[in-house]
Each structure stands twice: as structure tokens, then as C-alpha cells.
Design an enzyme around this catalytic site. Structure first.
Site, PDB file in Angstrom:
ATOM      1  N   ASP A   1       1.021  -1.355   0.034  1.00  0.00           N
ATOM      2  CA  ASP A   1       0.119   0.107   0.152  1.00  0.00           C
ATOM      3  C   ASP A   1       1.006   1.239  -0.050  1.00  0.00           C
ATOM      4  OD1 ASP A   1      -1.964   1.554   0.424  1.00  0.00           O
ATOM      5  OD2 ASP A   1      -2.850   0.868   2.298  1.00  0.00           O
TER       6      ASP A   1
ATOM      7  N   VAL B   1      -9.814  -3.801   1.189  1.00  0.00           N
ATOM      8  CA  VAL B   1      -9.883  -5.350   0.604  1.00  0.00           C
ATOM      9  C   VAL B   1      -9.478  -6.147   1.875  1.00  0.00           C
ATOM     10  CG1 VAL B   1      -9.863  -4.877  -1.920  1.00  0.00           C
ATOM     11  CG2 VAL B   1      -7.836  -5.759  -0.335  1.00  0.00           C
TER      12      VAL B   1
END
Ligand code: IMP
Ligand code: MG
Length: 193
Positions: free
Chosen positions: A114, A164
Site C-alpha cells: 500500500d 479489501v
């Protein structure tokens, strides 16, 4: 299994196919590294996988079974999304670092790239031990406007910038056992902190 799932982003069959490809690619790259240094990849004590707990558990379990190599596993724990937060709070080492990585071919494995703070932290600590090589492997990479703090050598799937869960990824510790990568209905996500 979980009624609060909004949509399946990547199902278990696509995950399995991709993991097999990634395993084969990593094996071939490490073989090439060792061969180019005049070594023999079957010799013990050369290859170490470092999964980042807890998120990489499921991925690494599948990945190592696609890697017919004489390898060891050394885990490291990093905390970055405490509790119900859905944005990184900065990476923090939450366990001892494996100590015996000097001279080894190291593959760091995580669930998702990320901001890159997690991999950057682990990479920089491992680099100090002077490994023979260090590679980074993630199942997912979020598509962000700014580049991550470190690039991964192996990425399973790029995904949009959405929160997610599943296949090891959690929300507040749950959903890691969901076999597919999914999004949750927005009303389920309370970013309390
Ligand atoms: P980074 O340090 O910002 O790259 O974040 C990486 C870590 O944050 C990963 O190891 C995950 O545990 C967690 N993370 C990042 N995005 C998500 C997500 O969408 N769902 C669940 N966990 C995530
Ligand atoms: Mg993680």
C-alpha cells in the site's frame, strides 16, 4: 460465508493460478542468482523466506508449496493497521527480527503493498545484515497516485485503491479466512481511530 461481502475482486481460482506462476518465477530467479555466483541451489542454508505476519500467512503457505527449493521460513511481525482503522498508521516492528540473514537469498513476503512503509521498514532492517540478495513479493499492490516507499519485485495483482479483505487480509482481525479477495459493504467499515 460472509453476508457483508460487497463484491469479489479476485476469486480463489485466480489467486491459486497466480501464486503458482509467482512461485515458479521466484524459483527461477533465485536459481539464476545462485548459479551466476557459481553455487548450487540444492545446498542448504542459502534461501530464506520472511513472511510479514499476520497478513502474509495464507499467501506464504500457498507460495512455499509452489517453490520446490531447500528454503527456510523466518517470520517477522509488523503492525500498521491497528484495530478498526482502514488507513495505515505507520509501520512498527512487533516482533524480533530474524538474525541470521547475512549472506542469504532473502524473499520478503507480504499480503499487500500500500504505502510501502511496511516493506521499507523490513527491507532496511534486513539490509543491515548484508544478505546475498533481497526480493520483495506481494499478492496485491494498490494503485495509488503516489509511488510506494519501496517497489516490489513480484506483484500478484494490482488493485484499485479500495479496502479489501480475505486471503490473509483483515478488518479488525476478521475475514482473513475468506478464500477470495473481497470488498466489504461500506457500512461495515468504521474507521474509529
Ligand atoms: P503499507 O505499509 O502502507 O504498504 O501497508 C501494508 C500493510 O497494511 C499490509 O501488510 C496490510 O497488512 C495492511 N493493508 C494495506 N491495505 C490493506 C487493505 O486494503 N486491507 C487490509 N489490510 C491492508
Ligand atoms: Mg500486514
Amino acid at each position: 460465508m460472509f453476508p457483508e461481502v460487497e463484491k469479489i475482486l479476485i476469486d480463489r481460482n485466480r489467486l491459486a493460478d497466480r501464486v503458482a506462476q509467482m512461485g515458479a518465477q521466484i524459483v527461477s530467479d533465485i536459481h539464476a542468482d545462485i548459479a551466476s555466483a557459481g553455487g548450487n541451489p540444492d545446498e542448504p542454508d542459502q534461501i530464506v523466506l520472511v513472511p510479514i505476519l499476520t497478513g502474509a500467512m495464507i499467501f506464504v503457505a500457498d507460495l512455499v508449496r509452489q517453490m520446490p527449493l531447500r528454503l527456510r521460513l523466518r517470520v517477522v511481525a509488523v503492525s500498521s493497521y491497528p484495530g478498526t482503522s482502514i488507513a495505515s498508521r505507520g509501520a512498527m516492528l512487533a516482533s524480533e527480527l530474524p538474525r541470521d540473514l547475512g549472506g542469504k537469498h532473502v524473499v520478503v513476503v507480504d499480503d499487500i503493498l500500500d504505502s510501502g512503509q511496511t516493506l521499507r521498514l523490513v527491507n532496511d532492517l534486513i539490509e543491515k545484515q548484508k544478505p546475498a540478495s533481497i526480493r520483495h513479493c506481494v499478492m496485491l499492490q494498490k494503485d495509488l497516485p503516489i509511488p510506494p516507499a519501496i517497489e516490489a519485485d513480484y506483484v500478484g495483482f494490482p488493485i484499485p485503491d479500495e479496502f479489501v479483505v480475505g486471503y490473509g487480509l483483515d478488518y479488525d482481525g476478521y475475514y482473513r479466512n475468506c478464500p477470495d479477495i473481497v470488498t466489504l459493504a461500506p457500512e461495515r467499515l468504521h474507521d474509529a481511530t
